[in-house]
Write a protein that holds these residues in place. Structure first.
Motif, PDB file in Angstrom:
ATOM      1  N   ASP A  38       0.915  -1.085  -0.134  1.00 47.06           N
ATOM      2  CA  ASP A  38       0.037  -0.017   0.097  1.00 47.06           C
ATOM      3  C   ASP A  38       1.051   1.148   0.102  1.00 47.06           C
ATOM      4  N   MET A  39       0.444   2.293  -0.688  1.00 47.11           N
ATOM      5  CA  MET A  39       1.293   3.541  -0.831  1.00 47.11           C
ATOM      6  C   MET A  39       0.415   4.566  -0.184  1.00 47.11           C
ATOM      7  N   TYR A  40       0.884   5.569   0.413  1.00 40.93           N
ATOM      8  CA  TYR A  40       0.092   6.717   1.029  1.00 40.93           C
ATOM      9  C   TYR A  40       1.106   8.002   0.756  1.00 40.93           C
ATOM     10  N   LEU A  41       0.312   8.839   0.580  1.00 39.53           N
ATOM     11  CA  LEU A  41       0.932  10.212   0.559  1.00 39.53           C
ATOM     12  C   LEU A  41       1.503  10.908   1.692  1.00 39.53           C
ATOM     13  N   PRO A  46       5.876   9.854  -1.521  1.00 37.82           N
ATOM     14  CA  PRO A  46       5.031   8.462  -1.020  1.00 37.82           C
ATOM     15  C   PRO A  46       5.676   7.666  -0.216  1.00 37.82           C
ATOM     16  N   ALA A  47       4.833   6.854   0.632  1.00 37.06           N
ATOM     17  CA  ALA A  47       5.293   6.165   1.685  1.00 37.06           C
ATOM     18  C   ALA A  47       4.691   4.613   1.388  1.00 37.06           C
ATOM     19  N   LEU A  48       5.645   3.783   1.282  1.00 31.87           N
ATOM     20  CA  LEU A  48       4.904   2.494   1.107  1.00 31.87           C
ATOM     21  C   LEU A  48       5.249   1.375   2.211  1.00 31.87           C
ATOM     22  N   GLY A  52       0.136  -7.412   1.848  1.00 33.73           N
ATOM     23  CA  GLY A  52      -1.443  -7.180   1.592  1.00 33.73           C
ATOM     24  C   GLY A  52      -1.754  -7.747   0.078  1.00 33.73           C
ATOM     25  N   ASP A  53      -2.797  -7.188  -0.176  1.00 35.67           N
ATOM     26  CA  ASP A  53      -3.576  -7.533  -1.578  1.00 35.67           C
ATOM     27  C   ASP A  53      -3.124  -6.407  -2.650  1.00 35.67           C
ATOM     28  N   ASN A  54      -2.950  -5.227  -2.338  1.00 33.97           N
ATOM     29  CA  ASN A  54      -2.905  -4.245  -3.368  1.00 33.97           C
ATOM     30  C   ASN A  54      -1.695  -4.240  -4.015  1.00 33.97           C
ATOM     31  N   LEU A  55      -1.684  -3.452  -5.191  1.00 35.24           N
ATOM     32  CA  LEU A  55      -0.129  -3.200  -5.731  1.00 35.24           C
ATOM     33  C   LEU A  55       0.091  -1.745  -5.961  1.00 35.24           C
ATOM     34  N   VAL A  56       1.695  -1.875  -6.046  1.00 33.45           N
ATOM     35  CA  VAL A  56       2.413  -0.628  -5.960  1.00 33.45           C
ATOM     36  C   VAL A  56       3.069  -0.798  -7.218  1.00 33.45           C
ATOM     37  N   PHE A  57       3.061   0.348  -8.244  1.00 27.65           N
ATOM     38  CA  PHE A  57       3.720   0.237  -9.340  1.00 27.65           C
ATOM     39  C   PHE A  57       4.998   1.211  -9.179  1.00 27.65           C
ATOM     40  N   GLY A  58       6.114   0.652  -9.808  1.00 29.30           N
ATOM     41  CA  GLY A  58       7.307   1.395 -10.016  1.00 29.30           C
ATOM     42  C   GLY A  58       8.312   0.929 -10.865  1.00 29.30           C
ATOM     43  N   GLU A  59       9.541   1.258 -10.683  1.00 28.46           N
ATOM     44  CA  GLU A  59      10.579   0.789 -11.757  1.00 28.46           C
ATOM     45  C   GLU A  59      11.771   0.200 -10.994  1.00 28.46           C
ATOM     46  N   ILE A  60      12.386  -0.697 -11.624  1.00 24.59           N
ATOM     47  CA  ILE A  60      13.585  -1.228 -11.217  1.00 24.59           C
ATOM     48  C   ILE A  60      14.961  -0.590 -11.873  1.00 24.59           C
ATOM     49  N   ARG A 122      -6.824   8.013   4.713  1.00 21.08           N
ATOM     50  CA  ARG A 122      -7.334   9.189   3.896  1.00 21.08           C
ATOM     51  C   ARG A 122      -6.449   9.369   2.874  1.00 21.08           C
ATOM     52  N   MET A 123      -5.049   9.229   3.065  1.00 20.73           N
ATOM     53  CA  MET A 123      -3.960   9.760   2.074  1.00 20.73           C
ATOM     54  C   MET A 123      -3.354   8.206   1.361  1.00 20.73           C
ATOM     55  N   HIS A 124      -4.365   7.217   1.450  1.00 15.64           N
ATOM     56  CA  HIS A 124      -4.110   6.147   0.696  1.00 15.64           C
ATOM     57  C   HIS A 124      -3.981   6.106  -0.825  1.00 15.64           C
ATOM     58  N   ILE A 125      -2.936   5.830  -1.544  1.00 16.98           N
ATOM     59  CA  ILE A 125      -3.020   6.062  -3.046  1.00 16.98           C
ATOM     60  C   ILE A 125      -3.521   4.625  -3.454  1.00 16.98           C
ATOM     61  N   LYS A 126      -4.643   4.647  -3.779  1.00 19.56           N
ATOM     62  CA  LYS A 126      -5.346   3.426  -3.997  1.00 19.56           C
ATOM     63  C   LYS A 126      -4.965   2.990  -5.338  1.00 19.56           C
ATOM     64  N   SER A 127      -4.520   3.824  -6.361  1.00 14.62           N
ATOM     65  CA  SER A 127      -4.012   3.410  -7.680  1.00 14.62           C
ATOM     66  C   SER A 127      -2.864   2.715  -7.611  1.00 14.62           C
TER      67      SER A 127
END
Length: 133
Positions: A38-41, A46-48, A52-60, A122-127
């Protein structure tokens, strides 16, 4: 050595500040990637939280210098996974914002920075995608 980034170190922000420019001058972009978490603003970054079951998208990226990894630790106000475990074991207060963890993404071993502080739902970045506003 590889690093998974999900926030201000992504290539879209390579000119954000001096450090992001240094990071991109000393790394090699490899691919887009996804981790469970989960990512939060937090303010403007952002803060990771892993798991869990949600996905966070990034780069390697490939990091070509161990010194750069130490510099990223300073930029992120992070401690290593080993330092974190020792502090927990000895009940030493943890004042760092992040812990640098070693994870596997597909067939790559990667470093990732996981946030240690408080987060607000409330600052959860749901996408799962961080974009600066």
């Amino acid at each position: 050595m590889h690093i998974f980034v999900y926030g201000t170190l992504k290539k879209a922000y390579k000119d954000l500040n001096t450090f992001t420019s240094v990071f991109h001058s000393n790394t090699e972009w490899l691919c887009h990637a996804v981790v469970k978490g989960d990512m939060y603003l937090k303010d403007w970054y952002p803060a990771l939280r892993l798991g869990g079951d949600n996905l966070v998208f990034g780069e390697i990226y490939r990091i070509n210098s161990p010194v750069l990894l130490e510099t990223i630790d300073q930029y992120e106000d992070a401690i290593t996974q080993d330092e974190y475990a020792i502090k927990l074991k000895h009940l030493v207060p943890i004042t760092s914002d992040y812990v640098r963890r070693h994870i596997r993404i597909d067939d790559m071993e990667c470093w990732v920075y996981e946030y240690l502080g408080e987060v607000s739902e409330r600052m959860h970045i749901k996408s799962g995608v961080f974009e600066m506003r």
